[in-house]
Write a protein that holds these residues in place. Sequence first.
Motif, PDB file in Angstrom:
ATOM      1  N   ARG A  19       0.833  -1.211   0.000  1.00  0.00           N
ATOM      2  CA  ARG A  19       0.000   0.000   0.000  1.00  0.00           C
ATOM      3  C   ARG A  19       0.868   1.263   0.000  1.00  0.00           C
ATOM      4  O   ARG A  19       0.590   2.221  -0.716  1.00  0.00           O
ATOM      5  N   CYS A  23       1.163   4.045  -2.994  1.00  0.00           N
ATOM      6  CA  CYS A  23       0.894   5.437  -2.646  1.00  0.00           C
ATOM      7  C   CYS A  23       2.018   6.339  -3.151  1.00  0.00           C
ATOM      8  O   CYS A  23       1.775   7.410  -3.712  1.00  0.00           O
ATOM      9  N   GLU A  36       2.433  12.480   5.501  1.00  0.00           N
ATOM     10  CA  GLU A  36       1.549  12.431   4.335  1.00  0.00           C
ATOM     11  C   GLU A  36       1.072  11.013   4.062  1.00  0.00           C
ATOM     12  O   GLU A  36      -0.093  10.784   3.704  1.00  0.00           O
ATOM     13  N   VAL A  38       0.761   8.660   6.375  1.00  0.00           N
ATOM     14  CA  VAL A  38      -0.178   8.346   7.451  1.00  0.00           C
ATOM     15  C   VAL A  38      -1.555   8.913   7.128  1.00  0.00           C
ATOM     16  O   VAL A  38      -2.586   8.238   7.304  1.00  0.00           O
ATOM     17  N   ARG A  39      -1.567  10.157   6.638  1.00  0.00           N
ATOM     18  CA  ARG A  39      -2.841  10.811   6.338  1.00  0.00           C
ATOM     19  C   ARG A  39      -3.551  10.151   5.154  1.00  0.00           C
ATOM     20  O   ARG A  39      -4.762   9.921   5.194  1.00  0.00           O
ATOM     21  N   GLN A  40      -2.814   9.831   4.112  1.00  0.00           N
ATOM     22  CA  GLN A  40      -3.450   9.258   2.928  1.00  0.00           C
ATOM     23  C   GLN A  40      -3.908   7.824   3.147  1.00  0.00           C
ATOM     24  O   GLN A  40      -4.966   7.421   2.665  1.00  0.00           O
ATOM     25  N   LEU A  41      -3.123   7.070   3.890  1.00  0.00           N
ATOM     26  CA  LEU A  41      -3.464   5.652   4.095  1.00  0.00           C
ATOM     27  C   LEU A  41      -4.342   5.437   5.321  1.00  0.00           C
ATOM     28  O   LEU A  41      -4.885   4.354   5.513  1.00  0.00           O
ATOM     29  N   GLN A  42      -4.426   6.475   6.181  1.00  0.00           N
ATOM     30  CA  GLN A  42      -5.237   6.407   7.404  1.00  0.00           C
ATOM     31  C   GLN A  42      -4.802   5.236   8.292  1.00  0.00           C
ATOM     32  O   GLN A  42      -5.605   4.409   8.727  1.00  0.00           O
ATOM     33  N   VAL A  43      -3.491   5.196   8.526  1.00  0.00           N
ATOM     34  CA  VAL A  43      -2.915   4.178   9.407  1.00  0.00           C
ATOM     35  C   VAL A  43      -1.995   4.871  10.400  1.00  0.00           C
ATOM     36  O   VAL A  43      -1.739   6.077  10.295  1.00  0.00           O
TER      37      VAL A  43
END
Length: 228
Positions: A19, A23, A36, A38-43
């Motif tokens: 993932r 990304c 960035e 963390v924010r895009q993958l929401q993990v």
Amino acid sequence: MEQFATLLVGTGLPRMPARVFVCLLTSDSGGLTSAELVRQLQVGPASVSKAIGYLEAIELVRRTQDCGRRERYVIDGDVWLRAFKADTGAHAEVAAAARYGIEIFGAGTPAGTRLGQMAQFFAWISEQMNDSGLTDAVVHDAVTVLAALVYAARPLTVDELATALDWPIQRVADALDAISRRPILSDPLTVEQVGRGAYAITPRPDRLNPAQRDALIVSPCSARGTRK
């Protein structure tokens, strides 16, 4: 992105590194910071950090710093070439290890036969992925040397081959070196050095299992009976 990541997981890449890689691959800049990602993958940050470590270890991603001294993770333009070379080297190492196993167990044993098949398969993959820098002319010379050894039906030295083919000695040596570097060139035969620098051609032992080889050894009496 999720579909692409799923495809990469199918090739053996763990889910989170897949993932993160997708990304980065699909970002406009070709690079993102940890925040960035963390924010895009929401993990969580720990998941991203672990995935980045994995991708760095296999050289798919590298880290750099932007003008604000923040670390950014990027995918270089030559990433596929590096991955390609890494796979080629790994396949060649597996083939070499299998051939070493044949020496330990013996080519005629069941284990030796299986190892021979393994060595042949991984050597073929490695050869298909790596042209080894051999030119068409050298490959053609290698086949000509094979034909000469088959026709002579006896061991020949480099000097004898050079004389018979009317070639410079170095040309013959280069052809024999090519065969040594790329065993697939002589398949299903093999060239072995025997005696005082002479070369002989024999069938590859891993091409037939012991039962098949035994079935092909026909005694004179059996041969005469067959002709009758």
